[in-house]
Design a protein around this motif. Structure first.
Motif, short mmCIF file in Angstrom:
data_model
loop_
_atom_site.label_atom_id
_atom_site.label_comp_id
_atom_site.label_asym_id
_atom_site.label_seq_id
_atom_site.Cartn_x
_atom_site.Cartn_y
_atom_site.Cartn_z
N SER A 169 0.83 -1.20 0.00
CA SER A 169 0.00 0.00 0.00
C SER A 169 0.87 1.25 0.00
CB SER A 169 -0.94 0.01 1.22
OG SER A 169 -0.20 -0.06 2.42
N GLN A 170 2.01 1.19 0.70
CA GLN A 170 2.93 2.33 0.71
C GLN A 170 3.61 2.50 -0.64
OE1 GLN A 170 5.11 0.90 4.14
NE2 GLN A 170 4.33 2.58 5.42
N ARG A 171 3.94 1.39 -1.26
CA ARG A 171 4.54 1.46 -2.60
C ARG A 171 3.55 2.06 -3.59
NH1 ARG A 171 9.22 -1.06 -3.47
NH2 ARG A 171 8.78 -1.27 -5.69
N ARG A 172 2.28 1.69 -3.47
CA ARG A 172 1.27 2.27 -4.38
C ARG A 172 1.14 3.77 -4.15
NH1 ARG A 172 -1.26 -2.77 -3.29
NH2 ARG A 172 -2.49 -1.88 -1.59
N GLN A 173 1.26 4.21 -2.91
CA GLN A 173 1.21 5.64 -2.62
C GLN A 173 2.38 6.37 -3.28
OE1 GLN A 173 0.25 7.14 1.38
NE2 GLN A 173 -0.11 5.02 1.97
N ILE A 174 3.56 5.78 -3.22
CA ILE A 174 4.73 6.39 -3.86
C ILE A 174 4.54 6.45 -5.36
CG2 ILE A 174 7.20 6.12 -4.31
CD1 ILE A 174 7.42 4.82 -1.52
N HIS A 175 4.05 5.35 -5.94
CA HIS A 175 3.81 5.32 -7.38
C HIS A 175 2.77 6.36 -7.78
CE1 HIS A 175 5.16 0.83 -7.23
NE2 HIS A 175 6.18 1.67 -7.13
N MET A 176 1.73 6.49 -6.98
CA MET A 176 0.68 7.48 -7.23
C MET A 176 1.28 8.89 -7.18
SD MET A 176 -2.55 8.37 -7.70
CE MET A 176 -3.78 7.19 -7.10
N ALA A 177 2.08 9.15 -6.16
CA ALA A 177 2.68 10.48 -6.01
C ALA A 177 3.59 10.81 -7.20
CB ALA A 177 3.47 10.54 -4.70
N MET A 178 4.34 9.83 -7.67
CA MET A 178 5.25 10.06 -8.79
C MET A 178 4.49 10.34 -10.08
SD MET A 178 8.16 10.12 -7.47
CE MET A 178 9.00 10.37 -9.03
N GLU A 179 3.40 9.62 -10.31
CA GLU A 179 2.59 9.86 -11.51
C GLU A 179 1.94 11.24 -11.44
OE1 GLU A 179 2.16 7.87 -14.40
OE2 GLU A 179 3.95 7.02 -13.45
N CYS A 180 1.49 11.61 -10.26
CA CYS A 180 0.89 12.94 -10.08
C CYS A 180 1.94 14.03 -10.34
CB CYS A 180 0.34 13.09 -8.66
SG CYS A 180 -1.13 12.08 -8.32
N HIS A 181 3.12 13.82 -9.83
CA HIS A 181 4.21 14.80 -10.02
C HIS A 181 4.50 14.98 -11.51
CE1 HIS A 181 8.40 16.31 -10.10
NE2 HIS A 181 8.04 16.95 -9.01
N THR A 182 4.51 13.87 -12.24
CA THR A 182 4.73 13.94 -13.69
C THR A 182 3.60 14.70 -14.37
OG1 THR A 182 5.94 11.84 -13.69
CG2 THR A 182 5.03 12.57 -15.79
N GLY A 183 2.36 14.39 -13.97
CA GLY A 183 1.21 15.07 -14.56
C GLY A 183 1.19 16.56 -14.32
N VAL A 184 1.64 16.97 -13.14
CA VAL A 184 1.64 18.39 -12.78
C VAL A 184 2.78 19.15 -13.46
CG1 VAL A 184 1.98 20.01 -10.88
CG2 VAL A 184 0.46 18.05 -10.59
N ASN A 185 3.97 18.55 -13.47
CA ASN A 185 5.17 19.29 -13.86
C ASN A 185 5.64 19.06 -15.30
OD1 ASN A 185 6.18 20.62 -11.21
ND2 ASN A 185 5.68 18.52 -10.61
#
Length: 380
Positions: A281-297
């Motif tokens: 679940s923590q790994r999925r949170q990290i993966h989610m955060a990284m995809e969001c960061h890519t989408g934003v930046n």
């Protein structure tokens, strides 16, 4: 599905796709991508004067020239094939085509299955004409279609009688596409079972070798052989029911016991803490955060349209601009809230400001990983 409509998807299978690419057509298409004559001639040289032979039971045939196809196993092969089929979408008016090398899917959405049938049949005819013109062949026996919808909208499952020429395409309730099994209700139950079966076989290798390996080697084997199966496309299936996610976590729990030679009564929290191994679940949170960061930046990212700044069209600077918050679509249905288009922006806005304002990808990854995994005893 969130809007109460159905989506029909035809998963196209091409016969010997890479082997039947016409060189003359390919070179002509390369010029449409503003590739200069010198480079086109280089590709012509790359494809020309290739020979092949067959060896069977110790007997080798004569070499014969290869007159079509792109080299498989090469870096350029898949790229050239993508360029070859890239213009297919320009011939379709009422459907969308998803192209990933030779994995091609044709889809459309409508209120009723009859509307989907009419649209897909017309578009399939166009696809077949395009394939014929480009000297490619559709394998009608392996081409399937799925109607996706909620249990309420898919109350009946009549056959749409989609045809390719005289051959009828079979309807299935699930299909494996790009390594993910998509079922018609998007529950991902079948895919989770598929992951567990694959991961369990790899885990068996680790179990049989555990007596001969030290702890660090066993951790390395787990991360190399098992964990990739649990991580692959986890943001796609993370909307599945909690029971399925727990089944996946049990695979990692079992791996921890094997690595540390612990019994079944050992605390999983203690095991994860000793190995400093994040929960899935923590790994999925990290993966989610990284995809969001890519989408934003990254404005060139295919995800960027989902992460529109709250003040993108405003002249004055506001607090949400300074904290890098994004708009979240107003979705009320359970189905809609499972989609990444809702979960992603919503998750991003819940990150603390210190995270959201970091633009460097590596710096962000280090920061968010420490934040999420600072205590492996508290899975998110």
């Amino acid at each position: 599905m969130d809007k109460g409509v159905l989506t029909g998807v035809v998963f196209l299978d091409l016969k010997k796709a890479f082997d039947t690419v016409d060189h003359t057509i390919l070179l002509k298409k390369l010029t449409t991508f503003n590739i200069g004559p010198l480079t086109v001639n280089w590709f012509k040289s790359y494809l020309s004067d290739r020979l092949q032979a067959i060896k069977s039971n110790g007997t080798k045939s004569n070499y014969l020239p290869i007159t079509c196809g792109v080299p498989q196993g090469s870096i350029l092969g898949p790229l050239l094939f993508i360029l070859y089929i890239n213009d297919l979408y320009t011939f379709l008016t009422d459907s969308t085509v998803s192209l990933y090398a030779d994995d091609t899917a044709l889809y459309t959405s409508a209120k009723t299955q009859i509307e989907i049938k009419l649209t897909l049949q017309i578009e399939l005819t166009i696809v077949c004409e395009w394939l014929k013109a480009n000297k490619l062949t559709l394998n009608s026996n392996k081409t399937k279609y799925v109607i996706f919808g909620t249990r309420q909208t898919l109350t009946t499952k009549p056959d749409l009688n989609l045809k390719v020429g005289n051959d009828q395409i079979d309807r299935v309730t699930s299909m494996k596409y790009l390594g993910v099994i998509l079922d018609d209700h998007l529950t991902f139950d079948e895919h989770i079972t598929y992951i567990i079966n694959k991961a369990s076989k790899k885990l068996g290798v680790l179990r049989r070798a555990r007596e001969y390996l030290n702890k660090s080697t066993k951790i390395l084997l787990y991360k190399s052989l098992v964990l990739p199966h649990l991580d692959y496309c986890d943001l796609v299936y993370m909307c599945t029911k909690e029971e399925n996610l727990q089944r996946l976590q049990q695979i990692q729990n079992c791996a921890c016991r094997i690595i540390l030679k612990a019994d079944n009564y050992a605390s999983t929290k203690t095991l994860h803490s000793e190995l400093q191994l994040p929960y899935l679940s923590q790994r999925r949170q990290i993966h989610m955060a990284m995809e969001c960061h890519t989408g934003v930046n990254n404005k060139e990212s295919g995800l960027h349209f989902m992460f529109k700044s709250k003040d993108e069209n405003r002249e004055r600077t506001t607090r949400s601009t300074q904290t890098n918050q994004v708009e979240v679509e107003n979705i009320r249905t359970v189905t809609g809230r499972k989609a990444f288009g809702f979960r992603g922006p919503n998750y991003w806005n819940k990150l603390n400001t210190d995270c959201r304002v970091i633009t460097d990808k590596n710096e962000f990854k280090n920061h968010i990983s420490k934040l999420i995994c600072r205590d492996v005893n508290n899975p998110g």
